[in-house]
Design a protein around this motif. Sequence first.
Motif, PDB file in Angstrom:
ATOM      1  N   ARG A 232       0.837  -1.195   0.000  1.00  0.00           N
ATOM      2  CA  ARG A 232       0.000   0.000   0.000  1.00  0.00           C
ATOM      3  C   ARG A 232       0.875   1.250   0.000  1.00  0.00           C
ATOM      4  O   ARG A 232       1.914   1.296   0.661  1.00  0.00           O
ATOM      5  N   GLU A 233       0.432   2.258  -0.718  1.00  0.00           N
ATOM      6  CA  GLU A 233       1.271   3.428  -0.988  1.00  0.00           C
ATOM      7  C   GLU A 233       1.631   4.189   0.276  1.00  0.00           C
ATOM      8  O   GLU A 233       2.789   4.619   0.448  1.00  0.00           O
ATOM      9  N   ASP A 234       0.672   4.409   1.163  1.00  0.00           N
ATOM     10  CA  ASP A 234       0.948   5.216   2.360  1.00  0.00           C
ATOM     11  C   ASP A 234       1.939   4.498   3.286  1.00  0.00           C
ATOM     12  O   ASP A 234       2.824   5.127   3.885  1.00  0.00           O
ATOM     13  N   HIS A 235       1.838   3.163   3.389  1.00  0.00           N
ATOM     14  CA  HIS A 235       2.777   2.430   4.230  1.00  0.00           C
ATOM     15  C   HIS A 235       4.175   2.435   3.620  1.00  0.00           C
ATOM     16  O   HIS A 235       5.180   2.506   4.349  1.00  0.00           O
ATOM     17  N   LEU A 236       4.256   2.365   2.304  1.00  0.00           N
ATOM     18  CA  LEU A 236       5.564   2.442   1.643  1.00  0.00           C
ATOM     19  C   LEU A 236       6.230   3.791   1.886  1.00  0.00           C
ATOM     20  O   LEU A 236       7.438   3.878   2.125  1.00  0.00           O
ATOM     21  N   PHE A 237       5.439   4.851   1.823  1.00  0.00           N
ATOM     22  CA  PHE A 237       5.979   6.195   2.067  1.00  0.00           C
ATOM     23  C   PHE A 237       6.490   6.305   3.507  1.00  0.00           C
ATOM     24  O   PHE A 237       7.581   6.845   3.751  1.00  0.00           O
ATOM     25  N   SER A 238       5.716   5.782   4.471  1.00  0.00           N
ATOM     26  CA  SER A 238       6.155   5.814   5.877  1.00  0.00           C
ATOM     27  C   SER A 238       7.438   5.024   6.060  1.00  0.00           C
ATOM     28  O   SER A 238       8.337   5.438   6.803  1.00  0.00           O
ATOM     29  N   LEU A 239       7.543   3.887   5.373  1.00  0.00           N
ATOM     30  CA  LEU A 239       8.753   3.074   5.457  1.00  0.00           C
ATOM     31  C   LEU A 239       9.961   3.837   4.912  1.00  0.00           C
ATOM     32  O   LEU A 239      11.047   3.823   5.519  1.00  0.00           O
ATOM     33  N   GLN A 240       9.800   4.519   3.795  1.00  0.00           N
ATOM     34  CA  GLN A 240      10.907   5.268   3.202  1.00  0.00           C
ATOM     35  C   GLN A 240      11.378   6.386   4.131  1.00  0.00           C
ATOM     36  O   GLN A 240      12.588   6.601   4.309  1.00  0.00           O
ATOM     37  N   GLN A 241      10.428   7.105   4.739  1.00  0.00           N
ATOM     38  CA  GLN A 241      10.800   8.204   5.626  1.00  0.00           C
ATOM     39  C   GLN A 241      11.468   7.689   6.905  1.00  0.00           C
ATOM     40  O   GLN A 241      12.443   8.273   7.387  1.00  0.00           O
ATOM     41  N   ALA A 242      10.972   6.571   7.426  1.00  0.00           N
ATOM     42  CA  ALA A 242      11.582   5.997   8.631  1.00  0.00           C
ATOM     43  C   ALA A 242      13.001   5.527   8.339  1.00  0.00           C
ATOM     44  O   ALA A 242      13.908   5.679   9.175  1.00  0.00           O
ATOM     45  N   LEU A 243      13.216   4.974   7.143  1.00  0.00           N
ATOM     46  CA  LEU A 243      14.553   4.518   6.767  1.00  0.00           C
ATOM     47  C   LEU A 243      15.515   5.697   6.648  1.00  0.00           C
ATOM     48  O   LEU A 243      16.684   5.611   7.056  1.00  0.00           O
ATOM     49  N   LYS A 244      15.041   6.812   6.110  1.00  0.00           N
ATOM     50  CA  LYS A 244      15.878   8.009   6.018  1.00  0.00           C
ATOM     51  C   LYS A 244      16.259   8.529   7.406  1.00  0.00           C
ATOM     52  O   LYS A 244      17.409   8.922   7.645  1.00  0.00           O
ATOM     53  N   MET A 245      15.285   8.530   8.313  1.00  0.00           N
ATOM     54  CA  MET A 245      15.575   8.975   9.680  1.00  0.00           C
ATOM     55  C   MET A 245      16.577   8.032  10.357  1.00  0.00           C
ATOM     56  O   MET A 245      17.499   8.481  11.049  1.00  0.00           O
ATOM     57  N   TYR A 246      16.408   6.742  10.136  1.00  0.00           N
ATOM     58  CA  TYR A 246      17.332   5.757  10.719  1.00  0.00           C
ATOM     59  C   TYR A 246      18.752   5.986  10.206  1.00  0.00           C
ATOM     60  O   TYR A 246      19.718   5.980  10.983  1.00  0.00           O
ATOM     61  N   ASP A 247      18.889   6.199   8.899  1.00  0.00           N
ATOM     62  CA  ASP A 247      20.219   6.432   8.318  1.00  0.00           C
ATOM     63  C   ASP A 247      20.848   7.718   8.853  1.00  0.00           C
ATOM     64  O   ASP A 247      22.057   7.763   9.129  1.00  0.00           O
ATOM     65  N   ALA A 248      20.029   8.748   9.003  1.00  0.00           N
ATOM     66  CA  ALA A 248      20.557  10.020   9.521  1.00  0.00           C
ATOM     67  C   ALA A 248      21.064   9.856  10.947  1.00  0.00           C
ATOM     68  O   ALA A 248      22.129  10.383  11.313  1.00  0.00           O
ATOM     69  N   ILE A 249      20.317   9.091  11.760  1.00  0.00           N
ATOM     70  CA  ILE A 249      20.742   8.876  13.143  1.00  0.00           C
ATOM     71  C   ILE A 249      22.015   8.040  13.190  1.00  0.00           C
ATOM     72  O   ILE A 249      22.912   8.292  13.999  1.00  0.00           O
ATOM     73  N   GLN A 250      22.130   7.042  12.302  1.00  0.00           N
ATOM     74  CA  GLN A 250      23.347   6.232  12.261  1.00  0.00           C
ATOM     75  C   GLN A 250      24.564   7.083  11.898  1.00  0.00           C
ATOM     76  O   GLN A 250      25.663   6.861  12.430  1.00  0.00           O
ATOM     77  N   GLN A 251      24.376   8.070  11.042  1.00  0.00           N
ATOM     78  CA  GLN A 251      25.476   8.981  10.714  1.00  0.00           C
ATOM     79  C   GLN A 251      25.890   9.805  11.928  1.00  0.00           C
ATOM     80  O   GLN A 251      27.064  10.031  12.183  1.00  0.00           O
ATOM     81  N   ARG A 252      24.880  10.271  12.690  1.00  0.00           N
ATOM     82  CA  ARG A 252      25.194  11.034  13.896  1.00  0.00           C
ATOM     83  C   ARG A 252      25.911  10.162  14.928  1.00  0.00           C
ATOM     84  O   ARG A 252      26.824  10.629  15.619  1.00  0.00           O
TER      85      ARG A 252
END
Length: 462
Positions: A232-252
Amino acid sequence: MQKNHEGEAGGERRRALAGLPSIRPLVAGIDLGSERHCVCAPMADGMAREVADFGATTPELIRLAQWLKERHVESVAMESTGVYWIAPHEVLEAQDFEILLVDTRQLARVPGRDNKSDPSDCEWIQRLHSCGLLRGSFRPPEAVCVLRTLVRDKANLVAESGDWVRRMQKSLDQMNVRVHRAVSDIDGVTGMAILRAIAGGERDARELAKLRDPRCRKSEEEIAEQLSGHWREDHLFSLQQALKMYDAIQQRIADYDRELLRKLAAMPRENIQNQPPPAVKNPQKAKAIKKRGEEPMRQALYRMSGVDMTSIDAIGVETVQVVLSEYGPDLSRFPTEKEFVSPVTLAPRRPMSGGKPVRKKRRNTASTRVAGALRMAALSLRNSATALGAYYRKIARRIGGDVAVFATARKLATLIYRLLRWGQQYVDEGAEVFEKRYEAIRIAALKAKAKDLGFALVHSVC
């Protein structure tokens, strides 16, 4: 907070000394406030004290330090009031004053204060300090405090990254993509590879299963069976945004690790500069440290402390990081093991009244960060084939798992104290030797009990 007689900031008043004998005349006391600090210090002639008010801004704190230097003050006592003590403590510590951070409960226990004719709080603190009746709370050196700030902030980021992993898993569950059934860890090598492929647009379960790491237990067919979803499109979008946040935190987090290594590089012990730590005796632990990329941090912590705490079973690099950032490598402030274990909040507590145990009340103090790290380490010993693992299982059989975690964490704290304080190396005797020794102790206790009852315990072989 006490106001001066003139009612103006920076005003002073004098009061003669009387009462208890003074053993440290050149000391001061500070009553901290959110806007103003009231300070009591001895006069130059030592026959009286004077009280002055200073603001809470940095220029005012520098003026306070200069005022104390003019009166030849050597030591300053202050209450640990909220967060108000932090700025005065750091400014005065930078000016080479000895700082005594006093627990407010300690002041309340000192008798001899009449509420109707009280001197100001700062005068009372100064008087108790001059009489040697105050004991300061433990605070590590400034360099260790810097490490503590970095480690605590990094821990917050690690916890936050865990939250985003849970959000990614929720999005997958809502699409019935059962990644957590296909692999053991969603944030492992295979799990993250699948997540990134899904976020990048891959929907074929067979193609996703091909991202499987060779070390996975499940086959590609078993993994592919769990990776078909309705996307489903909305769940895919949430997954993409959560993955971006996870990657940003891993960089920090990586940034914090680099800063920690930089700070630790400036804190080596003179006798072991550029010396590598001894090899980890447990091959599985050595492999795990290398896999997580923690070997540079392990080496830096060894050069800072002079000992390798990862030689203790269940103590990993992250746990060592927490212990050294909270207490530093020098534990001479704690003369005994019990005095170290108590502030770590791992001391057993049995309330007594009239010589009889009373019902336990919930502790007022929360578990410290070191206690939390040691509890997690103790929990990992449940199935360990070591003496500490056997100790954990012995306590768990007798009393329960929760008490076993507490008791084993306390034992780890004492082993860390002995290693840092006295250099006593930890040697694992093995679970079998521990079990045999425990069995011998039990047999001796049974023989003594049988003797008290007028019997003799005889061992017979069938």
